[in-house]
Write a protein that holds these residues in place. Structure first.
Motif, PDB file in Angstrom:
ATOM      1  N   ALA A 206      47.465-116.125  -9.321  1.00 15.91           N
ATOM      2  CA  ALA A 206      47.762-115.150 -10.376  1.00 15.91           C
ATOM      3  C   ALA A 206      49.149-114.548 -10.197  1.00 15.91           C
ATOM      4  CB  ALA A 206      46.702-114.050 -10.379  1.00 15.91           C
ATOM      5  N   GLU A 207      49.634-114.501  -8.963  1.00 13.27           N
ATOM      6  CA  GLU A 207      50.971-113.981  -8.680  1.00 13.27           C
ATOM      7  C   GLU A 207      52.026-115.084  -8.652  1.00 13.27           C
ATOM      8  OE1 GLU A 207      50.700-111.878  -5.031  1.00 13.27           O
ATOM      9  OE2 GLU A 207      49.214-110.422  -5.752  1.00 13.27           O
ATOM     10  N   LYS A 208      51.652-116.291  -9.116  1.00  9.71           N
ATOM     11  CA  LYS A 208      52.576-117.428  -9.188  1.00  9.71           C
ATOM     12  C   LYS A 208      53.086-117.837  -7.806  1.00  9.71           C
ATOM     13  CE  LYS A 208      52.321-117.294 -13.680  1.00  9.71           C
ATOM     14  NZ  LYS A 208      51.567-118.334 -14.432  1.00  9.71           N
ATOM     15  N   LYS A 209      52.243-117.699  -6.813  1.00  7.52           N
ATOM     16  CA  LYS A 209      52.629-118.077  -5.459  1.00  7.52           C
ATOM     17  C   LYS A 209      52.013-119.421  -5.076  1.00  7.52           C
ATOM     18  CE  LYS A 209      53.364-113.426  -3.593  1.00  7.52           C
ATOM     19  NZ  LYS A 209      53.002-112.469  -2.508  1.00  7.52           N
ATOM     20  N   VAL A 210      52.582-120.015  -4.040  1.00 10.76           N
ATOM     21  CA  VAL A 210      52.068-121.269  -3.496  1.00 10.76           C
ATOM     22  C   VAL A 210      51.072-120.946  -2.382  1.00 10.76           C
ATOM     23  CG1 VAL A 210      52.664-123.392  -2.264  1.00 10.76           C
ATOM     24  CG2 VAL A 210      54.153-122.532  -4.080  1.00 10.76           C
ATOM     25  N   VAL A 211      49.981-121.690  -2.343  1.00 16.35           N
ATOM     26  CA  VAL A 211      48.935-121.467  -1.346  1.00 16.35           C
ATOM     27  C   VAL A 211      48.811-122.714  -0.471  1.00 16.35           C
ATOM     28  CG1 VAL A 211      46.511-120.921  -0.943  1.00 16.35           C
ATOM     29  CG2 VAL A 211      47.694-119.965  -2.935  1.00 16.35           C
ATOM     30  N   PHE A 212      48.875-122.497   0.831  1.00 19.15           N
ATOM     31  CA  PHE A 212      48.650-123.589   1.788  1.00 19.15           C
ATOM     32  C   PHE A 212      47.351-123.301   2.522  1.00 19.15           C
ATOM     33  CE2 PHE A 212      48.965-125.573   5.973  1.00 19.15           C
ATOM     34  CZ  PHE A 212      49.281-126.877   5.624  1.00 19.15           C
ATOM     35  N   VAL A 213      46.390-124.202   2.381  1.00 15.71           N
ATOM     36  CA  VAL A 213      45.070-124.049   2.989  1.00 15.71           C
ATOM     37  C   VAL A 213      44.973-124.944   4.215  1.00 15.71           C
ATOM     38  CG1 VAL A 213      42.587-124.360   2.659  1.00 15.71           C
ATOM     39  CG2 VAL A 213      43.995-123.448   0.794  1.00 15.71           C
ATOM     40  N   ASP A 214      44.518-124.365   5.306  1.00 14.95           N
ATOM     41  CA  ASP A 214      44.331-125.119   6.552  1.00 14.95           C
ATOM     42  C   ASP A 214      42.953-124.789   7.109  1.00 14.95           C
ATOM     43  OD1 ASP A 214      44.889-126.695   8.839  1.00 14.95           O
ATOM     44  OD2 ASP A 214      45.436-124.888   9.952  1.00 14.95           O
ATOM     45  N   VAL A 215      42.061-125.779   7.090  1.00 16.83           N
ATOM     46  CA  VAL A 215      40.734-125.628   7.690  1.00 16.83           C
ATOM     47  C   VAL A 215      40.743-126.415   8.991  1.00 16.83           C
ATOM     48  CG1 VAL A 215      38.254-125.892   7.380  1.00 16.83           C
ATOM     49  CG2 VAL A 215      39.709-125.436   5.401  1.00 16.83           C
ATOM     50  N   THR A 216      40.495-125.741  10.087  1.00 12.15           N
ATOM     51  CA  THR A 216      40.643-126.341  11.403  1.00 12.15           C
ATOM     52  C   THR A 216      39.477-125.941  12.293  1.00 12.15           C
ATOM     53  OG1 THR A 216      42.139-126.541  13.301  1.00 12.15           O
ATOM     54  CG2 THR A 216      42.011-124.404  12.225  1.00 12.15           C
ATOM     55  N   ALA A 217      39.477-126.456  13.526  1.00 15.62           N
ATOM     56  CA  ALA A 217      38.447-126.122  14.510  1.00 15.62           C
ATOM     57  C   ALA A 217      38.994-126.415  15.898  1.00 15.62           C
ATOM     58  CB  ALA A 217      37.165-126.919  14.266  1.00 15.62           C
ATOM     59  N   ASP A 218      38.522-125.659  16.877  1.00 12.50           N
ATOM     60  CA  ASP A 218      38.995-125.846  18.245  1.00 12.50           C
ATOM     61  C   ASP A 218      38.626-127.210  18.804  1.00 12.50           C
ATOM     62  OD1 ASP A 218      40.174-123.386  18.305  1.00 12.50           O
ATOM     63  OD2 ASP A 218      38.487-122.366  19.264  1.00 12.50           O
ATOM     64  N   TRP A 219      37.486-127.754  18.367  1.00 12.40           N
ATOM     65  CA  TRP A 219      37.015-129.023  18.913  1.00 12.40           C
ATOM     66  C   TRP A 219      37.602-130.231  18.187  1.00 12.40           C
ATOM     67  CZ3 TRP A 219      34.951-130.786  14.503  1.00 12.40           C
ATOM     68  CH2 TRP A 219      34.330-129.875  13.641  1.00 12.40           C
ATOM     69  N   TYR A 277      48.044-125.338  -3.264  1.00 14.79           N
ATOM     70  CA  TYR A 277      47.959-124.856  -4.641  1.00 14.79           C
ATOM     71  C   TYR A 277      49.305-124.263  -5.037  1.00 14.79           C
ATOM     72  CZ  TYR A 277      42.839-125.091  -4.261  1.00 14.79           C
ATOM     73  OH  TYR A 277      41.549-125.508  -4.098  1.00 14.79           O
ATOM     74  N   GLY A 278      49.519-124.148  -6.334  1.00 12.67           N
ATOM     75  CA  GLY A 278      50.736-123.534  -6.824  1.00 12.67           C
ATOM     76  C   GLY A 278      50.789-123.557  -8.336  1.00 12.67           C
ATOM     77  N   PRO A 279      51.844-123.002  -8.909  1.00 13.32           N
ATOM     78  CA  PRO A 279      51.974-123.012 -10.372  1.00 13.32           C
ATOM     79  C   PRO A 279      51.895-124.417 -10.963  1.00 13.32           C
ATOM     80  CG  PRO A 279      53.572-121.519  -9.388  1.00 13.32           C
ATOM     81  CD  PRO A 279      52.931-122.246  -8.257  1.00 13.32           C
ATOM     82  N   GLN A 280      52.431-125.399 -10.255  1.00 15.47           N
ATOM     83  CA  GLN A 280      52.381-126.776 -10.737  1.00 15.47           C
ATOM     84  C   GLN A 280      51.179-127.550 -10.187  1.00 15.47           C
ATOM     85  OE1 GLN A 280      54.524-127.761 -13.061  1.00 15.47           O
ATOM     86  NE2 GLN A 280      55.429-125.705 -12.962  1.00 15.47           N
ATOM     87  N   ARG A 281      50.401-126.936  -9.315  1.00 13.87           N
ATOM     88  CA  ARG A 281      49.206-127.569  -8.748  1.00 13.87           C
ATOM     89  C   ARG A 281      48.053-126.568  -8.786  1.00 13.87           C
ATOM     90  NH1 ARG A 281      52.297-131.138  -9.186  1.00 13.87           N
ATOM     91  NH2 ARG A 281      52.812-132.819  -7.695  1.00 13.87           N
ATOM     92  N   PRO A 282      47.645-126.130  -9.990  1.00 17.03           N
ATOM     93  CA  PRO A 282      46.587-125.107 -10.062  1.00 17.03           C
ATOM     94  C   PRO A 282      45.240-125.598  -9.546  1.00 17.03           C
ATOM     95  CG  PRO A 282      47.079-125.995 -12.239  1.00 17.03           C
ATOM     96  CD  PRO A 282      48.119-126.536 -11.321  1.00 17.03           C
ATOM     97  N   LEU A 297      56.115-130.455   3.382  1.00 13.24           N
ATOM     98  CA  LEU A 297      57.267-129.875   2.691  1.00 13.24           C
ATOM     99  C   LEU A 297      57.342-130.348   1.240  1.00 13.24           C
ATOM    100  CD1 LEU A 297      59.972-130.161   5.505  1.00 13.24           C
ATOM    101  CD2 LEU A 297      58.627-128.157   4.844  1.00 13.24           C
ATOM    102  N   LYS A 298      57.054-131.614   1.014  1.00 16.32           N
ATOM    103  CA  LYS A 298      57.073-132.130  -0.352  1.00 16.32           C
ATOM    104  C   LYS A 298      55.963-131.507  -1.189  1.00 16.32           C
ATOM    105  CE  LYS A 298      56.889-136.432  -3.010  1.00 16.32           C
ATOM    106  NZ  LYS A 298      56.749-137.914  -2.935  1.00 16.32           N
ATOM    107  N   GLY A 299      54.783-131.340  -0.577  1.00 14.48           N
ATOM    108  CA  GLY A 299      53.675-130.726  -1.302  1.00 14.48           C
ATOM    109  C   GLY A 299      53.974-129.292  -1.693  1.00 14.48           C
ATOM    110  N   LEU A 300      54.589-128.530  -0.797  1.00 14.58           N
ATOM    111  CA  LEU A 300      54.959-127.150  -1.112  1.00 14.58           C
ATOM    112  C   LEU A 300      55.993-127.101  -2.236  1.00 14.58           C
ATOM    113  CD1 LEU A 300      55.239-125.718   2.522  1.00 14.58           C
ATOM    114  CD2 LEU A 300      53.407-125.279   0.879  1.00 14.58           C
ATOM    115  N   LYS A 301      56.951-128.002  -2.184  1.00 15.16           N
ATOM    116  CA  LYS A 301      57.996-128.032  -3.212  1.00 15.16           C
ATOM    117  C   LYS A 301      57.422-128.418  -4.567  1.00 15.16           C
ATOM    118  CE  LYS A 301      62.506-130.121  -4.172  1.00 15.16           C
ATOM    119  NZ  LYS A 301      63.550-131.050  -3.668  1.00 15.16           N
ATOM    120  N   ASN A 302      56.554-129.423  -4.585  1.00 12.69           N
ATOM    121  CA  ASN A 302      55.960-129.858  -5.850  1.00 12.69           C
ATOM    122  C   ASN A 302      55.040-128.793  -6.435  1.00 12.69           C
ATOM    123  OD1 ASN A 302      57.274-132.309  -5.604  1.00 12.69           O
ATOM    124  ND2 ASN A 302      55.510-133.354  -4.685  1.00 12.69           N
TER     125      ASN A 302
END
Length: 307
Positions: A206-219, A277-282, A297-302
């Motif tokens: 909603a704020e026109k920002k880019v979102v980077f999601v990282d789902v991880t685990a210690d194992w 996610y982002g304005p061009q990748r809703p 880096l390419k994903g964030l830019k796109n």
């Protein structure tokens, strides 16, 4: 289980089958398609624990893919496993080049025992989230003490001294590993990670920002590789700390119904999982489980729509 495997590889105990059963297995005819299929299925069953760390990501991808992709991937896995037999069947002369049984097998067995011990200690380090403070250290110390005593009874005091030295080195390695993971020596990560949630993604979009999601685990070994080989790189750190980027992280080290639901909605059943996610990748762009600097880096830019 890995501790028992370690003791067996080091020759501390043996599991012997009854002579009648071994004779029957050696003399029983296994010709025909059914016999060959049974041998292959049993070999696959034995190889599964060893191949799981390498094939886990591929199998998770296959289970979430279409039926042709699933069948194709498992067909390739089967062909890869049967490749040694296929090569010997096509070129029987290769069998003569294989090393003959000898004392070298005992040395290899001891080396594999040492590697299994390292794997056992690494698995213990992952229990720190499930045990009281330093609980993994106590369990590791008890197991190493039992191993040293067993070596002394089986091979003598000299072998016990060598095992003690190896155990001391392994224990120190485990201690520093736990210290690193518990924050005494934190890795250099300047990203302002926020808790993962569907609402956080919607608010950022909603704020026109880019979102980077990282789902991880210690194992998750692949998650660690992504972290140290990609996410901690200077240029990636700079990109993910930008004011127009919101970094969300979900920790699946412990069972989490919310993260499980998040992954299932996106057709995934395993970690690592990364999405941008982002304005061009809703609707979000899912990245490969094995990250690369260029892909992030390419994903964030796109997603931002920048030229």
């Amino acid at each position: 289980v890995t501790a028992l495997f370690t003791a067996n590889l080091l020759g501390l105990f043996e599991i012997t089958l009854p002579s009648r059963l071994t004779t029957r297995l050696a003399t029983q005819k296994r010709s025909g398609l059914a016999g060959h299929f049974a041998e292959g299925a049993f070999a696959t069953l034995l190889a599964t624990p060893c191949s799981a760390p390498f094939l886990g990501t591929a199998v998770a991808f296959a289970l979430a893919a279409s039926l042709p992709v699933l069948w194709g991937l498992f067909l390739m896995l089967g062909m890869g496993m049967s490749l040694p037999w296929l090569m010997i069947a096509l070129w029987p002369g290769l069998a003569l080049r294989l090393p003959r049984p000898g004392r070298w097998m005992l040395r290899v067995r001891m080396a594999l025992g040492a590697l299994m011990l390292a794997a056992c200690l690494w698995l213990l380090s992952l229990l720190q989230n499930h045990l009281p403070e330093r609980g993994a250290m106590v369990i590791a110390g008890v197991l190493l003490l039992i191993l040293v005593v067993a070596c002394a009874r089986r091979y003598g005091l000299r072998a016990a001294a060598i095992a003690s030295g190896a155990g001391l080195v392994a224990g120190l390695a485990l201690f520093f590993s736990l210290s690193w993971n518990t924050g005494i020596h934190p890795p250099r990560d300047e990203i302002r990670w926020q808790p993962l949630s569907e609402q956080a993604i919607r608010d950022a979009l909603a704020e026109k920002k880019v979102v980077f999601v990282d789902v991880t685990a210690d194992w998750c070994v692949t998650c660690k590789a992504n972290k140290y080989n990609v996410l901690l790189r200077d240029d990636v750190q700079q990109a993910l700390t930008d004011k127009q980027v919101v970094a969300l992280r979900g920790d699946w080290s412990l069972p989490s119904p919310s993260i499980n639901e998040f992954l299932q909605k996106r057709g995934s059943v395993a970690v690592p999982f990364n999405q941008i996610y982002g304005p061009q990748r809703p609707d979000g762009e899912i990245l490969s489980p094995l990250l690369t600097r260029e892909a992030v880096l390419k994903g964030l830019k796109n997603a931002q729509g920048a030229e």
